[in-house]
Design a protein around this motif. Structure first.
Motif, PDB file in Angstrom:
ATOM      1  N   GLU A   1       0.838  -1.191   0.000  1.00  0.00           N
ATOM      2  CA  GLU A   1       0.000   0.000   0.000  1.00  0.00           C
ATOM      3  C   GLU A   1       0.888   1.262   0.000  1.00  0.00           C
ATOM      4  N   GLY A   2       0.451   2.280  -0.733  1.00  0.00           N
ATOM      5  CA  GLY A   2       1.211   3.516  -0.802  1.00  0.00           C
ATOM      6  C   GLY A   2       2.238   3.518  -1.923  1.00  0.00           C
ATOM      7  N   PHE A   3       2.359   2.396  -2.633  1.00  0.00           N
ATOM      8  CA  PHE A   3       3.276   2.306  -3.763  1.00  0.00           C
ATOM      9  C   PHE A   3       2.476   2.051  -5.040  1.00  0.00           C
ATOM     10  N   ASP A   4       3.100   2.279  -6.166  1.00  0.00           N
ATOM     11  CA  ASP A   4       2.441   2.076  -7.450  1.00  0.00           C
ATOM     12  C   ASP A   4       2.459   0.576  -7.773  1.00  0.00           C
ATOM     13  N   LYS A   5       1.421  -0.114  -7.332  1.00  0.00           N
ATOM     14  CA  LYS A   5       1.381  -1.559  -7.485  1.00  0.00           C
ATOM     15  C   LYS A   5       1.384  -1.979  -8.962  1.00  0.00           C
ATOM     16  N   LYS A   6       0.653  -1.237  -9.762  1.00  0.00           N
ATOM     17  CA  LYS A   6       0.576  -1.593 -11.182  1.00  0.00           C
ATOM     18  C   LYS A   6       1.954  -1.541 -11.823  1.00  0.00           C
ATOM     19  N   PHE A   7       2.717  -0.491 -11.522  1.00  0.00           N
ATOM     20  CA  PHE A   7       4.070  -0.360 -12.047  1.00  0.00           C
ATOM     21  C   PHE A   7       4.966  -1.474 -11.519  1.00  0.00           C
ATOM     22  N   LEU A   8       4.870  -1.752 -10.205  1.00  0.00           N
ATOM     23  CA  LEU A   8       5.728  -2.765  -9.597  1.00  0.00           C
ATOM     24  C   LEU A   8       5.440  -4.156 -10.162  1.00  0.00           C
ATOM     25  N   LEU A   9       4.154  -4.477 -10.364  1.00  0.00           N
ATOM     26  CA  LEU A   9       3.819  -5.790 -10.901  1.00  0.00           C
ATOM     27  C   LEU A   9       4.262  -5.912 -12.358  1.00  0.00           C
ATOM     28  N   ALA A  10       4.075  -4.844 -13.128  1.00  0.00           N
ATOM     29  CA  ALA A  10       4.510  -4.861 -14.529  1.00  0.00           C
ATOM     30  C   ALA A  10       6.028  -5.047 -14.619  1.00  0.00           C
ATOM     31  N   LYS A  11       6.754  -4.364 -13.730  1.00  0.00           N
ATOM     32  CA  LYS A  11       8.207  -4.488 -13.703  1.00  0.00           C
ATOM     33  C   LYS A  11       8.610  -5.902 -13.299  1.00  0.00           C
ATOM     34  N   PHE A  12       7.922  -6.442 -12.305  1.00  0.00           N
ATOM     35  CA  PHE A  12       8.209  -7.804 -11.843  1.00  0.00           C
ATOM     36  C   PHE A  12       7.955  -8.815 -12.963  1.00  0.00           C
ATOM     37  N   LYS A  13       6.871  -8.632 -13.693  1.00  0.00           N
ATOM     38  CA  LYS A  13       6.556  -9.528 -14.807  1.00  0.00           C
ATOM     39  C   LYS A  13       7.634  -9.445 -15.879  1.00  0.00           C
ATOM     40  N   GLU A  14       8.032  -8.230 -16.213  1.00  0.00           N
ATOM     41  CA  GLU A  14       9.086  -8.034 -17.218  1.00  0.00           C
ATOM     42  C   GLU A  14      10.383  -8.711 -16.778  1.00  0.00           C
ATOM     43  N   GLU A  15      10.739  -8.535 -15.511  1.00  0.00           N
ATOM     44  CA  GLU A  15      11.978  -9.115 -14.992  1.00  0.00           C
ATOM     45  C   GLU A  15      11.893 -10.640 -14.918  1.00  0.00           C
ATOM     46  N   THR A  16      10.686 -11.164 -14.683  1.00  0.00           N
ATOM     47  CA  THR A  16      10.506 -12.617 -14.636  1.00  0.00           C
ATOM     48  C   THR A  16      10.830 -13.244 -15.978  1.00  0.00           C
ATOM     49  N   PHE A  17      10.233 -12.715 -17.043  1.00  0.00           N
ATOM     50  CA  PHE A  17      10.464 -13.303 -18.359  1.00  0.00           C
ATOM     51  C   PHE A  17      11.877 -13.025 -18.872  1.00  0.00           C
ATOM     52  N   ALA A  18      12.444 -11.892 -18.469  1.00  0.00           N
ATOM     53  CA  ALA A  18      13.841 -11.611 -18.820  1.00  0.00           C
ATOM     54  C   ALA A  18      14.771 -12.613 -18.143  1.00  0.00           C
ATOM     55  N   ALA A  19      14.471 -12.943 -16.876  1.00  0.00           N
ATOM     56  CA  ALA A  19      15.282 -13.915 -16.145  1.00  0.00           C
ATOM     57  C   ALA A  19      15.215 -15.287 -16.801  1.00  0.00           C
ATOM     58  N   ILE A  20      14.005 -15.687 -17.215  1.00  0.00           N
ATOM     59  CA  ILE A  20      13.837 -16.987 -17.863  1.00  0.00           C
ATOM     60  C   ILE A  20      14.589 -17.018 -19.194  1.00  0.00           C
ATOM     61  N   GLU A  21      14.504 -15.926 -19.948  1.00  0.00           N
ATOM     62  CA  GLU A  21      15.153 -15.884 -21.261  1.00  0.00           C
ATOM     63  C   GLU A  21      16.678 -15.885 -21.137  1.00  0.00           C
ATOM     64  N   SER A  22      17.191 -15.092 -20.196  1.00  0.00           N
ATOM     65  CA  SER A  22      18.650 -14.947 -20.084  1.00  0.00           C
ATOM     66  C   SER A  22      19.276 -15.953 -19.115  1.00  0.00           C
ATOM     67  N   LYS A  23      18.432 -16.686 -18.375  1.00  0.00           N
ATOM     68  CA  LYS A  23      18.873 -17.696 -17.420  1.00  0.00           C
ATOM     69  C   LYS A  23      19.680 -17.108 -16.254  1.00  0.00           C
ATOM     70  N   ILE A  24      19.345 -15.886 -15.897  1.00  0.00           N
ATOM     71  CA  ILE A  24      19.974 -15.261 -14.732  1.00  0.00           C
ATOM     72  C   ILE A  24      19.163 -14.029 -14.339  1.00  0.00           C
ATOM     73  N   SER A  25      19.233 -13.663 -13.066  1.00  0.00           N
ATOM     74  CA  SER A  25      18.613 -12.418 -12.601  1.00  0.00           C
ATOM     75  C   SER A  25      19.360 -11.938 -11.364  1.00  0.00           C
ATOM     76  N   LEU A  26      19.437 -10.614 -11.225  1.00  0.00           N
ATOM     77  CA  LEU A  26      20.026 -10.049 -10.019  1.00  0.00           C
ATOM     78  C   LEU A  26      19.051 -10.085  -8.853  1.00  0.00           C
ATOM     79  N   ASN A  27      17.786 -10.415  -9.130  1.00  0.00           N
ATOM     80  CA  ASN A  27      16.808 -10.693  -8.076  1.00  0.00           C
ATOM     81  C   ASN A  27      16.974 -12.168  -7.710  1.00  0.00           C
TER      82      ASN A  27
END
Length: 278
Positions: free
Chosen positions: A57-83
């Motif tokens: 609450e108090g944060f831009d959830k839509k932005f955070l979820l969209a970013k998380f989704k983008e980072e998820t598929f990037a991690a799967i594609e590149s086989k690594i993530s800093l998260n």
């Protein structure tokens, strides 16, 4: 070496699981050791997404979820993530060939939680599919260890188990979902008029899901059967406790299984495993 980071990533997912869910942590403990890390990784991924839509609450959830989704598929594609959690999740995805469609369907249900949705029967089924059934299918990929024939055979039962768990969660969290988050998942149900007849109808649906799911649990390999059965027993106990309460109490309190009872369920599961309960 990257192995050190990969091991750290799994540890972060494990810590996340233990911090948020003692019941799932106990279930994972009963899995064969070679399966545990991937299930921790799946839970960590699911939990992060859920926290974004439920807790930030108090944060831009839509932005955070969209970013998380983008980072998820990037991690799967590149086989690594800093998260670290996404790094451990992508490892599980590749090791067990988890379908990207399952990940996409899960993310869609999380996106549904960002908006005020009037749940029709169709949207209700879609939400349960994405928020629970596909999570069960991700885990089933791990449990069947790449055997697609076994995966397809047990797929309907895994979906029913996920659905049962989620519907029990809906009943358990009815108060907070409605009063705090402004959500009501059950279709054609006015929560302000929630009564024993409505509750009983929902409970019959959950009973059917549990009955079908148990047949699938008995079909699982020994490497995963005990852990899944413990999760089943925990949720069935929680459900039985909810069934005993009048509708008004479900609207005013969150039903829990205390740690002593959880420990008892764990011991009972150990005994049943030794007795070859199937």
């Amino acid at each position: 070496m990257k192995l050190l980071y990969d091991n750290l990533s799994v540890e972060v997912s494990k810590m996340t699981t233990r911090a948020y869910s003692t019941s799932f942590s106990m279930g994972i403990y009963f899995l064969n050791n070679r399966l545990r890390n991937s299930v921790y990784s799946i839970y960590g991924f699911v939990r992060l997404a859920d926290e974004i839509v439920d807790s930030f609450e108090g944060f831009d959830k839509k932005f955070l979820l969209a970013k998380f989704k983008e980072e998820t598929f990037a991690a799967i594609e590149s086989k690594i993530s800093l998260n670290p959690i996404l790094n451990s999740f992508q490892q599980a995805v590749h090791q067990y060939n988890i379908s990207l469609d399952l990940v996409e369907t899960f993310m869609y249900s999380m996106e549904m939680d960002l908006e005020k949705v009037e749940y029709t029967p169709e949207k209700y089924e879609q939400y349960i599919l994405g928020s629970a059934e596909v999570v069960g299918l991700m885990c089933l990929h791990v449990f069947t260890e790449g055997d697609l024939g076994e995966f397809q055979k047990m797929k309907p039962y895994a979906m029913k188990l996920g659905a049962a768990f989620q519907k029990v969660n809906f009943l358990r969290d009815l108060k907070d979902d409605y009063q705090v988050l402004g959500r009501s998942y059950f279709p054609n149900v006015d929560i302000s008029e929630f009564n024993c007849a409505v509750k009983a109808e929902i409970e019959r649906e959950i009973e059917d899901d549990f009955e079908i799911a148990l047949k699938g649990i008995k079909m699982l390999p020994s490497s995963s059967k005990g852990g899944v059965y413990l999760a089943y027993v925990y949720y069935k106990s929680l459900f039985d406790k909810i069934k005993k309460l009048p509708a008004k109490r479900v609207l005013t309190e969150r039903v829990r299984i205390n740690n002593g009872r959880k420990f008892g369920l764990m011991i009972n599961c150990m005994v049943q495993n030794k007795m070859n309960w199937v």
